[in-house]
Design an enzyme around this catalytic site. Sequence first.
Site, PDB file in Angstrom:
ATOM      1  N   GLU A  97       0.848  -1.199   0.000  1.00 55.80           N
ATOM      2  CA  GLU A  97       0.000   0.000   0.000  1.00 55.80           C
ATOM      3  C   GLU A  97       0.881   1.246   0.000  1.00 55.80           C
ATOM      4  O   GLU A  97       1.997   1.229   0.530  1.00 55.80           O
ATOM      5  CB  GLU A  97      -0.904  -0.061   1.241  1.00 55.80           C
ATOM      6  CG  GLU A  97      -1.743   1.155   1.535  1.00 55.80           C
ATOM      7  CD  GLU A  97      -2.819   1.466   0.493  1.00 55.80           C
ATOM      8  OE1 GLU A  97      -2.476   1.554  -0.697  1.00 55.80           O
ATOM      9  OE2 GLU A  97      -3.971   1.678   0.880  1.00 55.80           O
ATOM     10  N   ASP A  98       0.380   2.326  -0.588  1.00 55.46           N
ATOM     11  CA  ASP A  98       1.138   3.575  -0.568  1.00 55.46           C
ATOM     12  C   ASP A  98       1.112   4.218   0.817  1.00 55.46           C
ATOM     13  O   ASP A  98       2.145   4.440   1.430  1.00 55.46           O
ATOM     14  CB  ASP A  98       0.645   4.548  -1.664  1.00 55.46           C
ATOM     15  CG  ASP A  98      -0.848   4.860  -1.594  1.00 55.46           C
ATOM     16  OD1 ASP A  98      -1.580   4.260  -0.775  1.00 55.46           O
ATOM     17  OD2 ASP A  98      -1.306   5.716  -2.380  1.00 55.46           O
ATOM     18  N   ASP A 101      -3.651   5.763   6.260  1.00 50.84           N
ATOM     19  CA  ASP A 101      -4.075   7.033   6.847  1.00 50.84           C
ATOM     20  C   ASP A 101      -4.997   6.713   8.031  1.00 50.84           C
ATOM     21  O   ASP A 101      -4.513   6.383   9.104  1.00 50.84           O
ATOM     22  CB  ASP A 101      -4.773   7.824   5.730  1.00 50.84           C
ATOM     23  CG  ASP A 101      -5.195   9.217   6.122  1.00 50.84           C
ATOM     24  OD1 ASP A 101      -4.619   9.767   7.073  1.00 50.84           O
ATOM     25  OD2 ASP A 101      -6.108   9.769   5.473  1.00 50.84           O
ATOM     26  N   PHE A 150      -0.225  16.138   3.818  1.00 51.53           N
ATOM     27  CA  PHE A 150      -0.741  15.527   2.592  1.00 51.53           C
ATOM     28  C   PHE A 150       0.432  15.342   1.645  1.00 51.53           C
ATOM     29  O   PHE A 150       1.118  16.306   1.286  1.00 51.53           O
ATOM     30  CB  PHE A 150      -1.838  16.384   1.955  1.00 51.53           C
ATOM     31  CG  PHE A 150      -2.669  15.572   1.012  1.00 51.53           C
ATOM     32  CD1 PHE A 150      -3.754  14.846   1.472  1.00 51.53           C
ATOM     33  CD2 PHE A 150      -2.330  15.475  -0.331  1.00 51.53           C
ATOM     34  CE1 PHE A 150      -4.498  14.039   0.614  1.00 51.53           C
ATOM     35  CE2 PHE A 150      -3.060  14.676  -1.200  1.00 51.53           C
ATOM     36  CZ  PHE A 150      -4.150  13.966  -0.724  1.00 51.53           C
ATOM     37  N   ARG A 163       1.753  12.328  -9.611  1.00 51.84           N
ATOM     38  CA  ARG A 163       2.200  10.934  -9.474  1.00 51.84           C
ATOM     39  C   ARG A 163       3.601  10.745 -10.046  1.00 51.84           C
ATOM     40  O   ARG A 163       4.328   9.838  -9.655  1.00 51.84           O
ATOM     41  CB  ARG A 163       1.256   9.975 -10.215  1.00 51.84           C
ATOM     42  CG  ARG A 163      -0.106   9.805  -9.563  1.00 51.84           C
ATOM     43  CD  ARG A 163      -0.806   8.594 -10.163  1.00 51.84           C
ATOM     44  NE  ARG A 163      -2.247   8.629  -9.959  1.00 51.84           N
ATOM     45  CZ  ARG A 163      -2.874   8.156  -8.887  1.00 51.84           C
ATOM     46  NH1 ARG A 163      -2.174   7.641  -7.894  1.00 51.84           N
ATOM     47  NH2 ARG A 163      -4.184   8.218  -8.791  1.00 51.84           N
TER      48      ARG A 163
HETATM   49  P1  IMP Z   1      -7.485   5.249   4.780  1.00 48.15           P
HETATM   50  O1  IMP Z   1      -6.301   4.658   5.503  1.00 48.15           O
HETATM   51  O2  IMP Z   1      -8.644   4.336   4.653  1.00 48.15           O
HETATM   52  O3  IMP Z   1      -7.882   6.566   5.393  1.00 48.15           O
HETATM   53  O4  IMP Z   1      -7.109   5.580   3.280  1.00 48.15           O
HETATM   54  C1  IMP Z   1      -5.841   5.576   2.852  1.00 48.15           C
HETATM   55  C2  IMP Z   1      -5.818   5.948   1.381  1.00 48.15           C
HETATM   56  O5  IMP Z   1      -6.146   7.341   1.227  1.00 48.15           O
HETATM   57  C3  IMP Z   1      -4.414   5.785   0.847  1.00 48.15           C
HETATM   58  O6  IMP Z   1      -4.222   4.520   0.299  1.00 48.15           O
HETATM   59  C4  IMP Z   1      -4.338   6.877  -0.190  1.00 48.15           C
HETATM   60  O7  IMP Z   1      -4.849   6.376  -1.414  1.00 48.15           O
HETATM   61  C5  IMP Z   1      -5.253   7.952   0.331  1.00 48.15           C
HETATM   62  N1  IMP Z   1      -4.455   8.972   1.038  1.00 48.15           N
HETATM   63  C6  IMP Z   1      -4.351   9.165   2.363  1.00 48.15           C
HETATM   64  N2  IMP Z   1      -3.496  10.164   2.662  1.00 48.15           N
HETATM   65  C7  IMP Z   1      -3.026  10.602   1.474  1.00 48.15           C
HETATM   66  C8  IMP Z   1      -2.064  11.613   1.105  1.00 48.15           C
HETATM   67  O8  IMP Z   1      -1.441  12.306   1.921  1.00 48.15           O
HETATM   68  N3  IMP Z   1      -1.837  11.763  -0.227  1.00 48.15           N
HETATM   69  C9  IMP Z   1      -2.472  11.020  -1.182  1.00 48.15           C
HETATM   70  N4  IMP Z   1      -3.360  10.061  -0.881  1.00 48.15           N
HETATM   71  C10 IMP Z   1      -3.637   9.853   0.432  1.00 48.15           C
HETATM   72 MG    MG Z   2      -4.450   4.036  -1.802  1.00 51.33          MG
END
Ligand code: IMP
Ligand code: MG
Length: 176
Positions: A97-98, A101, A150, A163
């Site tokens: 995963e990238d 959050d 962010f 990207r």
């Molecule tokens: P969560 O953990 O369910 O809140 O969602 C995480 C996803 O939200 C990540 O996989 C990203 O795709 C997106 N995301 C969260 N923070 C960022 C950020 O700082 N930049 C770009 N995408 C983000």
């Molecule tokens: Mg993602």
Amino acid sequence: MSEQPEILFTSEEIRETVARIAREISDDYRESRPLLVGILQGSFVFMADLIRQLDIPVEIDFVRLSSYGSGMESSGEVEVIHGLEQAITGRNIVIVEDIVDTGITLKRFMDDLRERNPASVRLCALIDKTARREVDVKIDYTGFQVHDEFVVGYGIDCNEQFRNLPDICHVKEIPE
Ligand code: IMP
Ligand code: MG
């Protein structure tokens, strides 16, 4: 014109970090051939670099998920837009995963995967956004930690921009 993002982690730091994670994964999966599952789109650059640093045999697959919610908030509903093509029963899975959050998207996805009887499921995240976690998600392999900035670049977008940046950067102002 949107402002120029500010560098948080350079391409050189990323290269070293990806190599470190690749060593950890290679050491842990010497005896088995793991299936690396990338979460699209944000993980595609990370996945491409990571697998080329592994010195064990691996297979890869990708999924595309969408989390519903109003604006920036996740609601906890996760829709699978493009699912796995490989069978996962009895396999050792490493999710790539990238960013983690709130953790809501990953938690739902990992719970669903576990119901399909893989041998194991671990999580590898390039970026751990610690301050914003809402649900408990264990990250087994972590690249970098950020607070609540962010971030963009190295495959990660903001409204589909940035990207292509080679570094991981911070945007203060969200572009249109
Ligand atoms: P969560 O953990 O369910 O809140 O969602 C995480 C996803 O939200 C990540 O996989 C990203 O795709 C997106 N995301 C969260 N923070 C960022 C950020 O700082 N930049 C770009 N995408 C983000
Ligand atoms: Mg993602």
